[in-house]
Design a protein around this motif. Structure first.
Motif, PDB file in Angstrom:
ATOM      1  N   GLN A 100       4.770  -2.151  10.760  1.00  0.00           N
ATOM      2  CA  GLN A 100       5.022  -2.335   9.332  1.00  0.00           C
ATOM      3  C   GLN A 100       3.794  -2.921   8.642  1.00  0.00           C
ATOM      4  O   GLN A 100       3.459  -2.557   7.511  1.00  0.00           O
ATOM      5  CB  GLN A 100       6.239  -3.249   9.145  1.00  0.00           C
ATOM      6  N   LEU A 101       3.101  -3.824   9.344  1.00  0.00           N
ATOM      7  CA  LEU A 101       1.884  -4.408   8.787  1.00  0.00           C
ATOM      8  C   LEU A 101       0.806  -3.340   8.621  1.00  0.00           C
ATOM      9  O   LEU A 101       0.107  -3.290   7.598  1.00  0.00           O
ATOM     10  CB  LEU A 101       1.389  -5.528   9.704  1.00  0.00           C
ATOM     11  N   ALA A 102       0.677  -2.469   9.610  1.00  0.00           N
ATOM     12  CA  ALA A 102      -0.304  -1.393   9.531  1.00  0.00           C
ATOM     13  C   ALA A 102      -0.012  -0.465   8.358  1.00  0.00           C
ATOM     14  O   ALA A 102      -0.921  -0.046   7.630  1.00  0.00           O
ATOM     15  CB  ALA A 102      -0.324  -0.601  10.840  1.00  0.00           C
ATOM     16  N   SER A 103       1.262  -0.159   8.160  1.00  0.00           N
ATOM     17  CA  SER A 103       1.642   0.711   7.041  1.00  0.00           C
ATOM     18  C   SER A 103       1.328   0.049   5.699  1.00  0.00           C
ATOM     19  O   SER A 103       0.848   0.703   4.765  1.00  0.00           O
ATOM     20  CB  SER A 103       3.136   1.056   7.113  1.00  0.00           C
ATOM     21  N   LEU A 104       1.591  -1.258   5.609  1.00  0.00           N
ATOM     22  CA  LEU A 104       1.361  -1.978   4.358  1.00  0.00           C
ATOM     23  C   LEU A 104      -0.123  -1.976   3.978  1.00  0.00           C
ATOM     24  O   LEU A 104      -0.490  -1.592   2.864  1.00  0.00           O
ATOM     25  CB  LEU A 104       1.870  -3.415   4.477  1.00  0.00           C
ATOM     26  N   VAL A 105      -0.971  -2.393   4.898  1.00  0.00           N
ATOM     27  CA  VAL A 105      -2.396  -2.477   4.561  1.00  0.00           C
ATOM     28  C   VAL A 105      -3.002  -1.089   4.398  1.00  0.00           C
ATOM     29  O   VAL A 105      -3.921  -0.892   3.595  1.00  0.00           O
ATOM     30  CB  VAL A 105      -3.174  -3.299   5.609  1.00  0.00           C
ATOM     31  N   GLY A 106      -2.464  -0.114   5.142  1.00  0.00           N
ATOM     32  CA  GLY A 106      -2.972   1.246   5.004  1.00  0.00           C
ATOM     33  C   GLY A 106      -2.754   1.808   3.610  1.00  0.00           C
ATOM     34  O   GLY A 106      -3.569   2.606   3.108  1.00  0.00           O
ATOM     35  N   ALA A 107      -1.685   1.383   2.978  1.00  0.00           N
ATOM     36  CA  ALA A 107      -1.370   1.884   1.633  1.00  0.00           C
ATOM     37  C   ALA A 107      -2.333   1.347   0.574  1.00  0.00           C
ATOM     38  O   ALA A 107      -2.409   1.894  -0.536  1.00  0.00           O
ATOM     39  CB  ALA A 107       0.063   1.498   1.266  1.00  0.00           C
ATOM     40  N   TYR A 108      -3.090   0.288   0.918  1.00  0.00           N
ATOM     41  CA  TYR A 108      -3.980  -0.335  -0.078  1.00  0.00           C
ATOM     42  C   TYR A 108      -5.455  -0.244   0.315  1.00  0.00           C
ATOM     43  O   TYR A 108      -6.298  -0.866  -0.332  1.00  0.00           O
ATOM     44  CB  TYR A 108      -3.583  -1.802  -0.280  1.00  0.00           C
ATOM     45  N   ARG A 109      -5.773   0.521   1.341  1.00  0.00           N
ATOM     46  CA  ARG A 109      -7.166   0.629   1.778  1.00  0.00           C
ATOM     47  C   ARG A 109      -8.058   1.221   0.690  1.00  0.00           C
ATOM     48  O   ARG A 109      -9.158   0.729   0.429  1.00  0.00           O
ATOM     49  CB  ARG A 109      -7.257   1.487   3.039  1.00  0.00           C
ATOM     50  N   SER A 110      -7.580   2.289   0.068  1.00  0.00           N
ATOM     51  CA  SER A 110      -8.396   2.953  -0.962  1.00  0.00           C
ATOM     52  C   SER A 110      -8.646   2.033  -2.144  1.00  0.00           C
ATOM     53  O   SER A 110      -9.748   1.996  -2.699  1.00  0.00           O
ATOM     54  CB  SER A 110      -7.710   4.237  -1.431  1.00  0.00           C
ATOM     55  N   GLN A 111      -7.609   1.273  -2.530  1.00  0.00           N
ATOM     56  CA  GLN A 111      -7.744   0.363  -3.666  1.00  0.00           C
ATOM     57  C   GLN A 111      -8.794  -0.708  -3.368  1.00  0.00           C
ATOM     58  O   GLN A 111      -9.606  -1.048  -4.231  1.00  0.00           O
ATOM     59  CB  GLN A 111      -6.389  -0.288  -3.973  1.00  0.00           C
TER      60      GLN A 111
END
Length: 469
Positions: free
Chosen positions: A154-165
């Protein structure tokens, strides 16, 4: 390294399994769960394997392998028949076509192998020992499973969603690395591990907003981990305690934290001894409280290691009161308290249907140094008493209990350095123990147990320390 680990996009893989036995079923299940489309060819196939393959649109062909033409259109071949010569021919044909091929039981015949997998999607951990010992890989996976909570996915999914930002906000690769290292080891991660997903995302968004004000501002928030280190045996440390120790920048530890537990602290971590022995406080309690605040406000992750459980005669409540007043984030990790750990390692159950229906934890040293306790309340049949920090006042404790009506022949035990290889258990009765300790030179930390459950020690003792050999 004979086999180099690579991770394939399962949506772009199509597999052909040749062979229909137990291994084929296990491989098909793993691949299908990962999203790989699987077809199967075998001379005989069980009904459950057929259903498994066909459930996701795969084809089952009842036939023997004859030529490499059957491999056309596939990217992964699994040679799983009971005949090694046939499996070798399949592997030779597949490699000749430039395909990936795995051969059951003979990894060197193919060019890919299956490792043990820890699935925390989208995080995947694979263990590979070149096919030397699948059982060893399985054992390692079981050991690693407990140190990788499911929330990591879940942590990986969360940070992955904001990498581009973040990439847009911080063009520097080095700065982004610093940011993510702190986020993945700070309050955002801890919120995810605690099941507070909305709070974690909110914290991450706030950090991203603050990036414009400078990376130092985002990274300035520290945190304190109040960790119960247990009674001594490092194996009794909780998984959460171990995980937090690995991410700490500084550790404040007291005299009751064993060398075995301290050995789990990474070498790079700053260590600050704040131990307290009777009449010898290296750092006063108020000083410890302030140190926690000061380190946290420097942006550090502070592990406060306390022997036993921090909320049972450990002054943990006093420490987090100060943290709360200073608005310092903290979390508390319970530990196995000395009463539970030491009695268990001594073969003394604190409660027992035939001997004790209640248990009471008592401090043997009050704030003013006295042992002025509610003695009539302690003299109750069918109750086990456990005295913490009672070594100095033990003769007075025994005298007071007897004077208030307790049987002078009541079984008692003094447990020195419980749960460690230096553990020693002295068993006596209430009237005789004070004389015994004069000749035995008992050292702290020691725990004093009073009650009829002590009579079970000889029968139930299971732990052997170096002093018993």
């Amino acid at each position: 390294m004979t086999f180099f680990p690579l991770f394939h996009n399962t949506q772009q893989l199509k597999a052909l399994l040749i062979g229909g036995g137990t291994i084929a079923k296990r491989r098909a299940k793993s691949l299908i769960e990962a999203g790989v489309v699987c077809d199967l060819m075998a001379t005989a196939v069980s009904e459950d394997l057929t259903r498994l393959v066909e459930s996701t649109g795969g084809l089952v062909t009842i036939d023997a392998y004859s030529s490499d033409e059957v491999m056309l259109g596939y990217s992964l071949i699994l040679a799983l028949t009971d005949d090694r010569a046939i499996n070798q021919q399949i592997a030779t044909d597949a490699k000749g076509m430039g395909l990936l091929v795995n051969v059951a039981d003979f990894p060197d015949d193919g060019n890919v192998i299956f490792g043990a997998i820890i699935d925390r999607a989208p995080l995947t951990i694979a263990i590979n020992n070149g096919g030397a010992s699948p059982v060893l890989s399985s054992i390692l996976r079981q050991q690693l499973e407990q140190f990788v909570p499911k929330a990591y996915g879940q942590l990986a999914s969360l940070v992955g969603a904001y990498r581009s930002q973040l990439k847009d906000a911080l063009p520097s690769t080095a700065e982004r690395s610093i940011f993510w290292h702190r986020v993945l080891q700070g309050p955002v991660a801890e919120a995810v591990f605690s099941g507070k997903h909305s709070e974690a995302e909110s914290l991450l968004k706030n950090h991203l907003k603050e990036v414009d004000s400078g990376l130092d501002k985002v990274m300035s928030n520290g945190e304190v981990f109040l960790i119960g280190a247990g009674p001594g045996d490092p194996d009794l440390l909780t998984l959460r305690a171990f995980r937090l120790l690995q991410k700490a920048n500084v550790v404040l530890y007291d005299a009751l934290v064993s060398d075995g537990v301290m050995a789990l602290v990474p070498e790079s971590v700053e260590r600050v001894y704040v131990g307290k022995r009777r009449a010898n406080h290296t750092v006063p309690q108020t000083g410890i409280n302030q140190l926690l605040v000061d380190y946290a406000k420097q942006g550090k992750r502070v592990a406060r290691l306390k022997g036993g459980d921090p909320f049972i005669f450990g002054r943990g409540g006093e420490e987090i009161e100060t943290l709360a007043e200073q608005h310092v984030p903290f979390q508390v990790v319970p530990g196995i308290t000395a009463a539970s750990g030491c009695s268990a390692y001594s073969g003394i159950p604190l409660t027992h249907r035939d001997y004790a229906q209640s248990v009471r934890f008592v401090t043997g040293q009050l704030r003013d140094g006295s042992v002025d306790l509610p003695w009539p309340e302690l003299v109750v049949e069918g109750q086990t008493l456990v005295f913490y920090m009672g070594l100095k006042g033990l003769p007075v404790i025994c005298e007071k209990l007897i004077n208030n009506g307790m049987d002078k022949n009541m079984p008692v035990a003094l447990i020195e350095k419980g749960t460690t290889q230096d553990q020693r258990v002295l068993v006596s009765d209430l009237a005789s123990l004070p004389a015994m300790i004069k000749t035995e030179q008992v050292m702290s930390p020691s725990l004093f147990v009073v009650g009829r459950v002590v009579s079970l020690h000889d029968k139930l003792a299971w732990f052997t320390s170096s002093r018993d050999v």
